[in-house]
Structures are given as C-alpha cells and as structure tokens.
Design a protein around this motif. Structure first.
Motif, PDB file in Angstrom:
ATOM      1  N   ILE A 271      28.813  43.618  36.999  1.00 37.67           N
ATOM      2  CA  ILE A 271      29.601  43.862  35.782  1.00 37.67           C
ATOM      3  C   ILE A 271      31.000  44.365  36.133  1.00 37.67           C
ATOM      4  CG2 ILE A 271      29.780  45.385  33.752  1.00 37.67           C
ATOM      5  CD1 ILE A 271      26.725  45.176  33.508  1.00 37.67           C
ATOM      6  N   GLU A 272      31.060  45.325  37.056  1.00 40.40           N
ATOM      7  CA  GLU A 272      32.373  45.867  37.437  1.00 40.40           C
ATOM      8  C   GLU A 272      33.261  44.779  38.031  1.00 40.40           C
ATOM      9  OE1 GLU A 272      33.651  48.818  36.552  1.00 40.40           O
ATOM     10  OE2 GLU A 272      31.733  49.067  35.523  1.00 40.40           O
ATOM     11  N   GLU A 273      32.673  43.945  38.892  1.00 41.01           N
ATOM     12  CA  GLU A 273      33.440  42.856  39.508  1.00 41.01           C
ATOM     13  C   GLU A 273      33.982  41.915  38.435  1.00 41.01           C
ATOM     14  OE1 GLU A 273      34.011  41.985  43.064  1.00 41.01           O
ATOM     15  OE2 GLU A 273      33.822  44.149  42.815  1.00 41.01           O
ATOM     16  N   LEU A 274      33.121  41.540  37.485  1.00 36.27           N
ATOM     17  CA  LEU A 274      33.517  40.585  36.449  1.00 36.27           C
ATOM     18  C   LEU A 274      34.616  41.152  35.556  1.00 36.27           C
ATOM     19  CD1 LEU A 274      30.024  39.164  35.352  1.00 36.27           C
ATOM     20  CD2 LEU A 274      31.745  38.020  36.788  1.00 36.27           C
ATOM     21  N   LEU A 275      34.406  42.381  35.097  1.00 34.64           N
ATOM     22  CA  LEU A 275      35.341  42.937  34.112  1.00 34.64           C
ATOM     23  C   LEU A 275      36.658  43.373  34.744  1.00 34.64           C
ATOM     24  CD1 LEU A 275      32.936  44.842  31.708  1.00 34.64           C
ATOM     25  CD2 LEU A 275      33.917  42.561  31.478  1.00 34.64           C
ATOM     26  N   ARG A 276      36.567  43.911  35.961  1.00 33.03           N
ATOM     27  CA  ARG A 276      37.782  44.349  36.641  1.00 33.03           C
ATOM     28  C   ARG A 276      38.736  43.164  36.823  1.00 33.03           C
ATOM     29  NH1 ARG A 276      38.897  45.001  41.972  1.00 33.03           N
ATOM     30  NH2 ARG A 276      36.811  44.419  42.675  1.00 33.03           N
ATOM     31  N   ARG A 277      38.191  42.038  37.253  1.00 33.21           N
ATOM     32  CA  ARG A 277      39.055  40.877  37.499  1.00 33.21           C
ATOM     33  C   ARG A 277      39.529  40.249  36.182  1.00 33.21           C
ATOM     34  NH1 ARG A 277      35.928  40.562  42.047  1.00 33.21           N
ATOM     35  NH2 ARG A 277      37.153  40.753  43.936  1.00 33.21           N
ATOM     36  N   THR A 278      38.690  40.288  35.161  1.00 40.38           N
ATOM     37  CA  THR A 278      39.118  39.749  33.861  1.00 40.38           C
ATOM     38  C   THR A 278      40.280  40.579  33.316  1.00 40.38           C
ATOM     39  OG1 THR A 278      36.846  39.046  33.477  1.00 40.38           O
ATOM     40  CG2 THR A 278      38.305  39.043  31.566  1.00 40.38           C
ATOM     41  N   ALA A 279      40.164  41.894  33.452  1.00 39.86           N
ATOM     42  CA  ALA A 279      41.248  42.775  32.987  1.00 39.86           C
ATOM     43  C   ALA A 279      42.517  42.533  33.805  1.00 39.86           C
ATOM     44  CB  ALA A 279      40.806  44.238  33.087  1.00 39.86           C
ATOM     45  N   ALA A 280      42.370  42.335  35.112  1.00 40.73           N
ATOM     46  CA  ALA A 280      43.536  42.070  35.965  1.00 40.73           C
ATOM     47  C   ALA A 280      44.183  40.744  35.576  1.00 40.73           C
ATOM     48  CB  ALA A 280      43.118  42.059  37.436  1.00 40.73           C
ATOM     49  N   ALA A 281      43.339  39.751  35.259  1.00 32.61           N
ATOM     50  CA  ALA A 281      43.853  38.440  34.846  1.00 32.61           C
ATOM     51  C   ALA A 281      44.639  38.578  33.548  1.00 32.61           C
ATOM     52  CB  ALA A 281      42.700  37.451  34.665  1.00 32.61           C
ATOM     53  N   ALA A 282      44.084  39.323  32.601  1.00 32.39           N
ATOM     54  CA  ALA A 282      44.743  39.517  31.304  1.00 32.39           C
ATOM     55  C   ALA A 282      46.099  40.177  31.511  1.00 32.39           C
ATOM     56  CB  ALA A 282      43.869  40.348  30.382  1.00 32.39           C
ATOM     57  N   GLU A 283      46.131  41.161  32.396  1.00 35.10           N
ATOM     58  CA  GLU A 283      47.384  41.856  32.661  1.00 35.10           C
ATOM     59  C   GLU A 283      48.412  40.895  33.266  1.00 35.10           C
ATOM     60  OE1 GLU A 283      46.941  45.569  34.750  1.00 35.10           O
ATOM     61  OE2 GLU A 283      49.121  45.663  35.037  1.00 35.10           O
ATOM     62  N   GLN A 284      47.931  40.091  34.205  1.00 30.96           N
ATOM     63  CA  GLN A 284      48.828  39.141  34.889  1.00 30.96           C
ATOM     64  C   GLN A 284      49.489  38.158  33.907  1.00 30.96           C
ATOM     65  OE1 GLN A 284      47.660  35.712  37.697  1.00 30.96           O
ATOM     66  NE2 GLN A 284      47.501  37.541  38.971  1.00 30.96           N
ATOM     67  N   ILE A 285      48.737  37.737  32.894  1.00 30.36           N
ATOM     68  CA  ILE A 285      49.278  36.726  31.970  1.00 30.36           C
ATOM     69  C   ILE A 285      49.804  37.345  30.665  1.00 30.36           C
ATOM     70  CG2 ILE A 285      47.827  34.870  32.888  1.00 30.36           C
ATOM     71  CD1 ILE A 285      45.992  35.217  30.431  1.00 30.36           C
ATOM     72  N   ALA A 290      40.446  38.948  25.672  1.00 31.52           N
ATOM     73  CA  ALA A 290      39.664  38.275  26.717  1.00 31.52           C
ATOM     74  C   ALA A 290      38.409  37.690  26.092  1.00 31.52           C
ATOM     75  CB  ALA A 290      39.303  39.244  27.834  1.00 31.52           C
ATOM     76  N   ILE A 291      38.084  36.482  26.536  1.00 30.36           N
ATOM     77  CA  ILE A 291      36.892  35.777  26.065  1.00 30.36           C
ATOM     78  C   ILE A 291      35.885  35.805  27.205  1.00 30.36           C
ATOM     79  CG2 ILE A 291      36.025  33.440  25.558  1.00 30.36           C
ATOM     80  CD1 ILE A 291      38.867  32.883  24.341  1.00 30.36           C
ATOM     81  N   VAL A 292      34.642  36.159  26.905  1.00 28.46           N
ATOM     82  CA  VAL A 292      33.598  36.073  27.937  1.00 28.46           C
ATOM     83  C   VAL A 292      32.530  35.127  27.405  1.00 28.46           C
ATOM     84  CG1 VAL A 292      31.979  37.305  29.410  1.00 28.46           C
ATOM     85  CG2 VAL A 292      34.052  38.459  28.652  1.00 28.46           C
ATOM     86  N   ALA A 293      32.256  34.036  28.127  1.00 28.37           N
ATOM     87  CA  ALA A 293      31.297  33.045  27.645  1.00 28.37           C
ATOM     88  C   ALA A 293      30.390  32.572  28.764  1.00 28.37           C
ATOM     89  CB  ALA A 293      32.060  31.858  27.051  1.00 28.37           C
ATOM     90  N   GLY A 294      29.326  31.859  28.405  1.00 23.34           N
ATOM     91  CA  GLY A 294      28.343  31.380  29.392  1.00 23.34           C
ATOM     92  C   GLY A 294      27.106  32.262  29.353  1.00 23.34           C
TER      93      GLY A 294
END
Ligand code: KG4
Ligand code: ZN
Length: 356
Positions: A271-285, A290-294
């Motif tokens: 969970i930490e790996e997934l969310l940390r990188r999603t938050a970093a991606a959001a910041e970058q763009i 953020a959408i989480v699917a699958g």
C-alpha cells in the motif's frame, strides 16, 4: 423495453483474462446490466489462470452471458447503438473469443464495433461514477498491471511509471499461494491483514534506479519467501491448502499470529509503495486528483490509507466494478461512440496492446 430519455445503448464485452463479462450501459454511465461469469473455480486448483482452459470457458460462456446481459437490461440487439469489446491487453486466446463474438454480432446486425483497451476500461470504472478533475494521476493496479498514467483528458493518457517485474495483484497472489491460501490471494490477504500488526515485519525494498515512478514487487515476494524459510511453517501451510473454500473466520483460525503479522506487514508495504508513488506522480504533473482502478483497488487497507492523504483526492471504483467487468468497457466506449471512432472487421486481439 424501457429506453427512457437517456440512450445511446452500448453492449460491452470483456474476455481478456478469466472472466467472461457482458454489460449494457446507457449514455456512458447508467449501468442497465452487468453480468460476470467467473472462471475462478476452474483455475483455483492450479493456483493461477491456465490460458487454454480460459479460452475454452470463454467459448462456453460468451453466448449465455451476452444473452443474460441483454435480458437484464431489457433490450434486444436491435436496440443497441454499438458493441464495444476489449481488444487487448490480455491472453490472446481469451481476447479472441470476445473480439470474434463482438465482430459477428456487429456484422450480422450492422451495428458499429468499438475497440477498447482493457486498461482504459479500468480507468472508466471510476469515471463512469465520478466527475474527476483533470489532469489526474491514474494508478491501474491488478493481477496483470501496475501502471501509473497521467490522464490529460478522457482518451488522452501518458505513461508515468510501471512495474519492472510483478504486478501488485500478482504479488498478492504469489504470496498467498506460498502461504497456502487459495487463488486469487488478494481478497483473503486483505481481510486477514486487519488482524495482524503491519509493523511487525520490516521489509527493506531496494532503491529504484532510473524512473522513480516505476514499481518493483519481486523483492518483496522474495523477502516473504525468505521469512517462510527461516521458520518451519510447512504444517500450517499444508493445513490451509486443504481449506480452499473456507470462510474468513476459518482462514483466521488456521493462521497463527506471526503469519497474520506477516500478511499485515506485506499489505502495509504494498500500500505504501502504491500510494507514495501515486502521490509523487500527481505532484509531478500538478494534479489534485488520483484515480485508483483494477482488482487491487478493492483492497480495504488501500482505500483507508488513501483517505488520509489530505493534499490529494483519491477516487476508487465501486467494489463491484474494481475487478474485471464489461460495464467499464461499455463506459470507456461511449466517448469513442460520440466521436465515431469505430473499429473495422479486421480488428485483432492484441495481447500486448499499450494504452500510452
Ligand atoms: O482487474 P482484475 O480482476 O484482473 C486483472 O486484470 O488482473 O484483478 C485481479 C487481481 C488479482 O491479482 C487479485 O488477487 C487482486 O486483483 N485483488 C486484490 C483484492 N481483490 C482482488 N488484491 C488486493 N486486495 C484485494 N481486496
Ligand atoms: Zn483487469
């Protein structure tokens, strides 16, 4: 039939992996029916999807599943404005069943055919219910994918990162198999994780070189394997292997606290790996959403932890739409229908189809 004022009606067909699904969606968001025939029981005893068996089951199920979706939606083929089908990515033999079936229906009825990327379908499992502000960071996380995208607008995606080895769902499934839990492992590990201490086992993950929005889960899987080898847990694993269709309480009773702690720590790390990188991606763009699917998006721990992010609005699909289904395929097809982006009868099943 009640068509009402909404319209147009799109029949979605999905057969990329081990679920044969059909759904009728009106106006891109109103789900009139969604039928999913799961092959879980067939693959469970092999601990994973067996491609040859999957194609055979799709062949058997596709006719009845489509018929049921139409009946539940109270429509017949002549009411449909288009038929959408997953053309990739996935298992080629499985995809072929849906693609061929959809083509045949479209050809016979002279209905437009729309090709949908399965990953875009997952993103639409969220968009069909939520008006998400763009740009948005989208994490598609399932048994086959762990990909981060920038969604600039509907239909326009840019890849930001992806797994270099296992998908997160695959890591869940492999860890579960190793420990004697049934297939797929995600749902049961998720439920048992709440009984363990997430800080009991510290996993140190290797630093990623290159793109720091990429993921890697194979090291974590190996660390779990090492943990099991350092203890003699073969008796408890063997005992669980006999359970297969147990209830959560039975699984829990068959799992000592140390193993519950391991599961909780594994889940916490994923969970930490997934969310940390999603938050970093959001910041970058520069995204606020953020959408989480699958399939892994149904994870309770993941949803709970995401809700704690104050600077980012996370959107998840309804749990019934997180795992593979055809409503998301029909929903993803709607913007293409409006723009008349139709596929020809030469449409192919593409196992390695990319979204961006
Ligand atoms: O999207 P999906 O139905 O199929 C693929 O496209 O792969 O996802 C299935 C994956 C499996 O790996 C399953 O273990 C995982 O999603 N999964 C979960 C949960 N429910 C399903 N993983 C973690 N927690 C869950 N609650
Ligand atoms: Zn999927």
């Amino acid at each position: 039939m009640e068509i009402g004022n909404l319209q147009p009606l799109i029949l979605g067909i999905e057969s990329s992996c081990d679920e044969t699904a059909a759904a009728v969606v009106e106006q891109g968001h109103h789900i009139r029916s969604s039928v999913v025939a799961s092959q879980l029981d067939i693959h469970a005893k092999y601990g994973g999807v067996v491609p040859e068996l999957a194609s055979r089951e799709h062949l058997r199920a596709i006719g009845p599943v489509v018929a049921q979706a139409l009946a539940q939606a109270r429509v017949s083929l002549e009411h449909l404005n288009a038929i959408a089908v997953t053309s990739g990515p996935g298992l080629v033999g499985s995809l072929l069943v849906g693609v061929t079936y959809a083509k045949a229906l479209c050809f016979a009825r002279q209905i437009p055919l729309i090709a949908v990327n399965h990953v875009e379908g997952h993103i639409h499992s969220v968009l069909l219910e939520h008006a998400v502000e763009f740009p948005s960071a989208a994490l598609v996380v399932s048994g086959g994918h762990t990909h981060l995208f920038e969604v600039l607008k509907i239909g326009e995606y840019r890849i930001l990162g992806k797994t270099r080895d296992d998908a997160a769902g695959e890591a869940y499934d492999k860890v579960a198999k190793l420990l004697g839990f049934g297939y797929p492992g995600g749902p049961i590990v998720d439920k048992l994780a709440s009984y363990g201490n997430p800080r009991a086992v510290r996993f140190t993950l290797a630093k990623m070189k290159g793109n720091d929005l990429d993921f890697s889960f194979s090291g974590l899987k190996t660390a779990v394997l090492r943990w099991t080898k350092e203890r003699d847990i073969s008796a408890e694993v063997e005992h669980r292997r006999q359970l297969s269709t147990a209830s959560v309480e039975e699984w829990r009773a068959a799992t000592p606290q140390a193993t519950l702690d391991l599961l909780a720590s594994f889940q916490h790390t994923v969970i930490e790996e997934l969310l940390r990188r999603t938050a970093a991606a959001a910041e970058q763009i520069g995204a606020q959403t953020a959408i989480v699917a699958g399939g892994v998006a149904s994870n309770a721990g993941l949803r709970e932890r995401a809700a704690q992010y104050k600077e980012l609005d996370f959107y998840f699909p309804d749990p019934s739409l997180a795992t593979d289904n055809a409503a998301m395929i029909a929903a993803a097809a709607f913007p293409k229908y409006e723009r008349q982006i139709f596929a020809g009868f030469d449409l192919k099943a593409q196992a390695g189809l990319m979204l961006a």
